[in-house]
Scaffold this motif. Sequence first.
Motif, PDB file in Angstrom:
ATOM      1  N   ALA A  36       0.833  -1.208   0.000  1.00  0.00           N
ATOM      2  CA  ALA A  36       0.000   0.000   0.000  1.00  0.00           C
ATOM      3  C   ALA A  36       0.869   1.261   0.000  1.00  0.00           C
ATOM      4  O   ALA A  36       0.569   2.231  -0.704  1.00  0.00           O
ATOM      5  CB  ALA A  36      -0.944  -0.002   1.196  1.00  0.00           C
ATOM      6  N   ASP A  37       1.960   1.245   0.773  1.00  0.00           N
ATOM      7  CA  ASP A  37       2.878   2.389   0.785  1.00  0.00           C
ATOM      8  C   ASP A  37       3.475   2.619  -0.600  1.00  0.00           C
ATOM      9  O   ASP A  37       3.559   3.754  -1.071  1.00  0.00           O
ATOM     10  CB  ASP A  37       4.020   2.165   1.782  1.00  0.00           C
ATOM     11  CG  ASP A  37       3.585   2.213   3.228  1.00  0.00           C
ATOM     12  OD1 ASP A  37       2.639   2.963   3.551  1.00  0.00           O
ATOM     13  OD2 ASP A  37       4.207   1.504   4.039  1.00  0.00           O
ATOM     14  N   TYR A  38       3.910   1.548  -1.240  1.00  0.00           N
ATOM     15  CA  TYR A  38       4.505   1.642  -2.570  1.00  0.00           C
ATOM     16  C   TYR A  38       3.493   2.187  -3.582  1.00  0.00           C
ATOM     17  O   TYR A  38       3.798   3.104  -4.345  1.00  0.00           O
ATOM     18  CB  TYR A  38       5.014   0.268  -3.001  1.00  0.00           C
ATOM     19  CG  TYR A  38       5.481   0.189  -4.426  1.00  0.00           C
ATOM     20  CD1 TYR A  38       6.663   0.797  -4.834  1.00  0.00           C
ATOM     21  CD2 TYR A  38       4.743  -0.506  -5.385  1.00  0.00           C
ATOM     22  CE1 TYR A  38       7.096   0.731  -6.147  1.00  0.00           C
ATOM     23  CE2 TYR A  38       5.175  -0.582  -6.692  1.00  0.00           C
ATOM     24  CZ  TYR A  38       6.358   0.038  -7.064  1.00  0.00           C
ATOM     25  OH  TYR A  38       6.775  -0.036  -8.372  1.00  0.00           O
ATOM     26  N   GLU A  39       2.305   1.636  -3.576  1.00  0.00           N
ATOM     27  CA  GLU A  39       1.289   2.070  -4.533  1.00  0.00           C
ATOM     28  C   GLU A  39       0.880   3.525  -4.296  1.00  0.00           C
ATOM     29  O   GLU A  39       0.662   4.273  -5.247  1.00  0.00           O
ATOM     30  CB  GLU A  39       0.100   1.118  -4.491  1.00  0.00           C
ATOM     31  CG  GLU A  39       0.472  -0.240  -5.082  1.00  0.00           C
ATOM     32  CD  GLU A  39      -0.634  -1.271  -4.978  1.00  0.00           C
ATOM     33  OE1 GLU A  39      -1.686  -1.010  -4.344  1.00  0.00           O
ATOM     34  OE2 GLU A  39      -0.431  -2.361  -5.547  1.00  0.00           O
ATOM     35  N   ALA A  40       0.785   3.940  -3.043  1.00  0.00           N
ATOM     36  CA  ALA A  40       0.458   5.333  -2.738  1.00  0.00           C
ATOM     37  C   ALA A  40       1.575   6.256  -3.234  1.00  0.00           C
ATOM     38  O   ALA A  40       1.304   7.322  -3.799  1.00  0.00           O
ATOM     39  CB  ALA A  40       0.251   5.513  -1.238  1.00  0.00           C
ATOM     40  N   PHE A  41       2.826   5.830  -3.055  1.00  0.00           N
ATOM     41  CA  PHE A  41       3.945   6.617  -3.549  1.00  0.00           C
ATOM     42  C   PHE A  41       3.870   6.782  -5.064  1.00  0.00           C
ATOM     43  O   PHE A  41       4.038   7.887  -5.587  1.00  0.00           O
ATOM     44  CB  PHE A  41       5.274   5.962  -3.160  1.00  0.00           C
ATOM     45  CG  PHE A  41       6.449   6.667  -3.751  1.00  0.00           C
ATOM     46  CD1 PHE A  41       6.991   7.774  -3.124  1.00  0.00           C
ATOM     47  CD2 PHE A  41       6.987   6.268  -4.957  1.00  0.00           C
ATOM     48  CE1 PHE A  41       8.053   8.451  -3.688  1.00  0.00           C
ATOM     49  CE2 PHE A  41       8.051   6.931  -5.524  1.00  0.00           C
ATOM     50  CZ  PHE A  41       8.587   8.031  -4.889  1.00  0.00           C
TER      51      PHE A  41
END
Length: 99
Positions: free
Chosen positions: A63-68
């Motif tokens: 989720a962190d990667y996709e939000a970035f």
Amino acid sequence: MYTVAWSYRVAAGREAAFEALYGASGAWCRLFAASPAYLGTRLLRDAGEPREYVTLDRWRTRADYEAFLQDNREAYAQIDRAGDALTESEARLGSFESE
């Protein structure tokens, strides 16, 4: 932890420029470092084929990667174009989760 792995074949004579762009002090790492969820990148060069590389981008969560990616589309695309000029091929090897 969430890791995204990429494979590259670098154009002949462009290895130093590729390593500068994708290495620990390169534009990719500087962009990713804007996120506290980014845990680092490993740049690996094939011992038998010096124009073959793998990157391992580590993040806290998917989720962190996709939000970035969502928040940094434009900057990501700009650096990606610079990388395209240095490579003959690029392939996403996969994304992996671990504890």
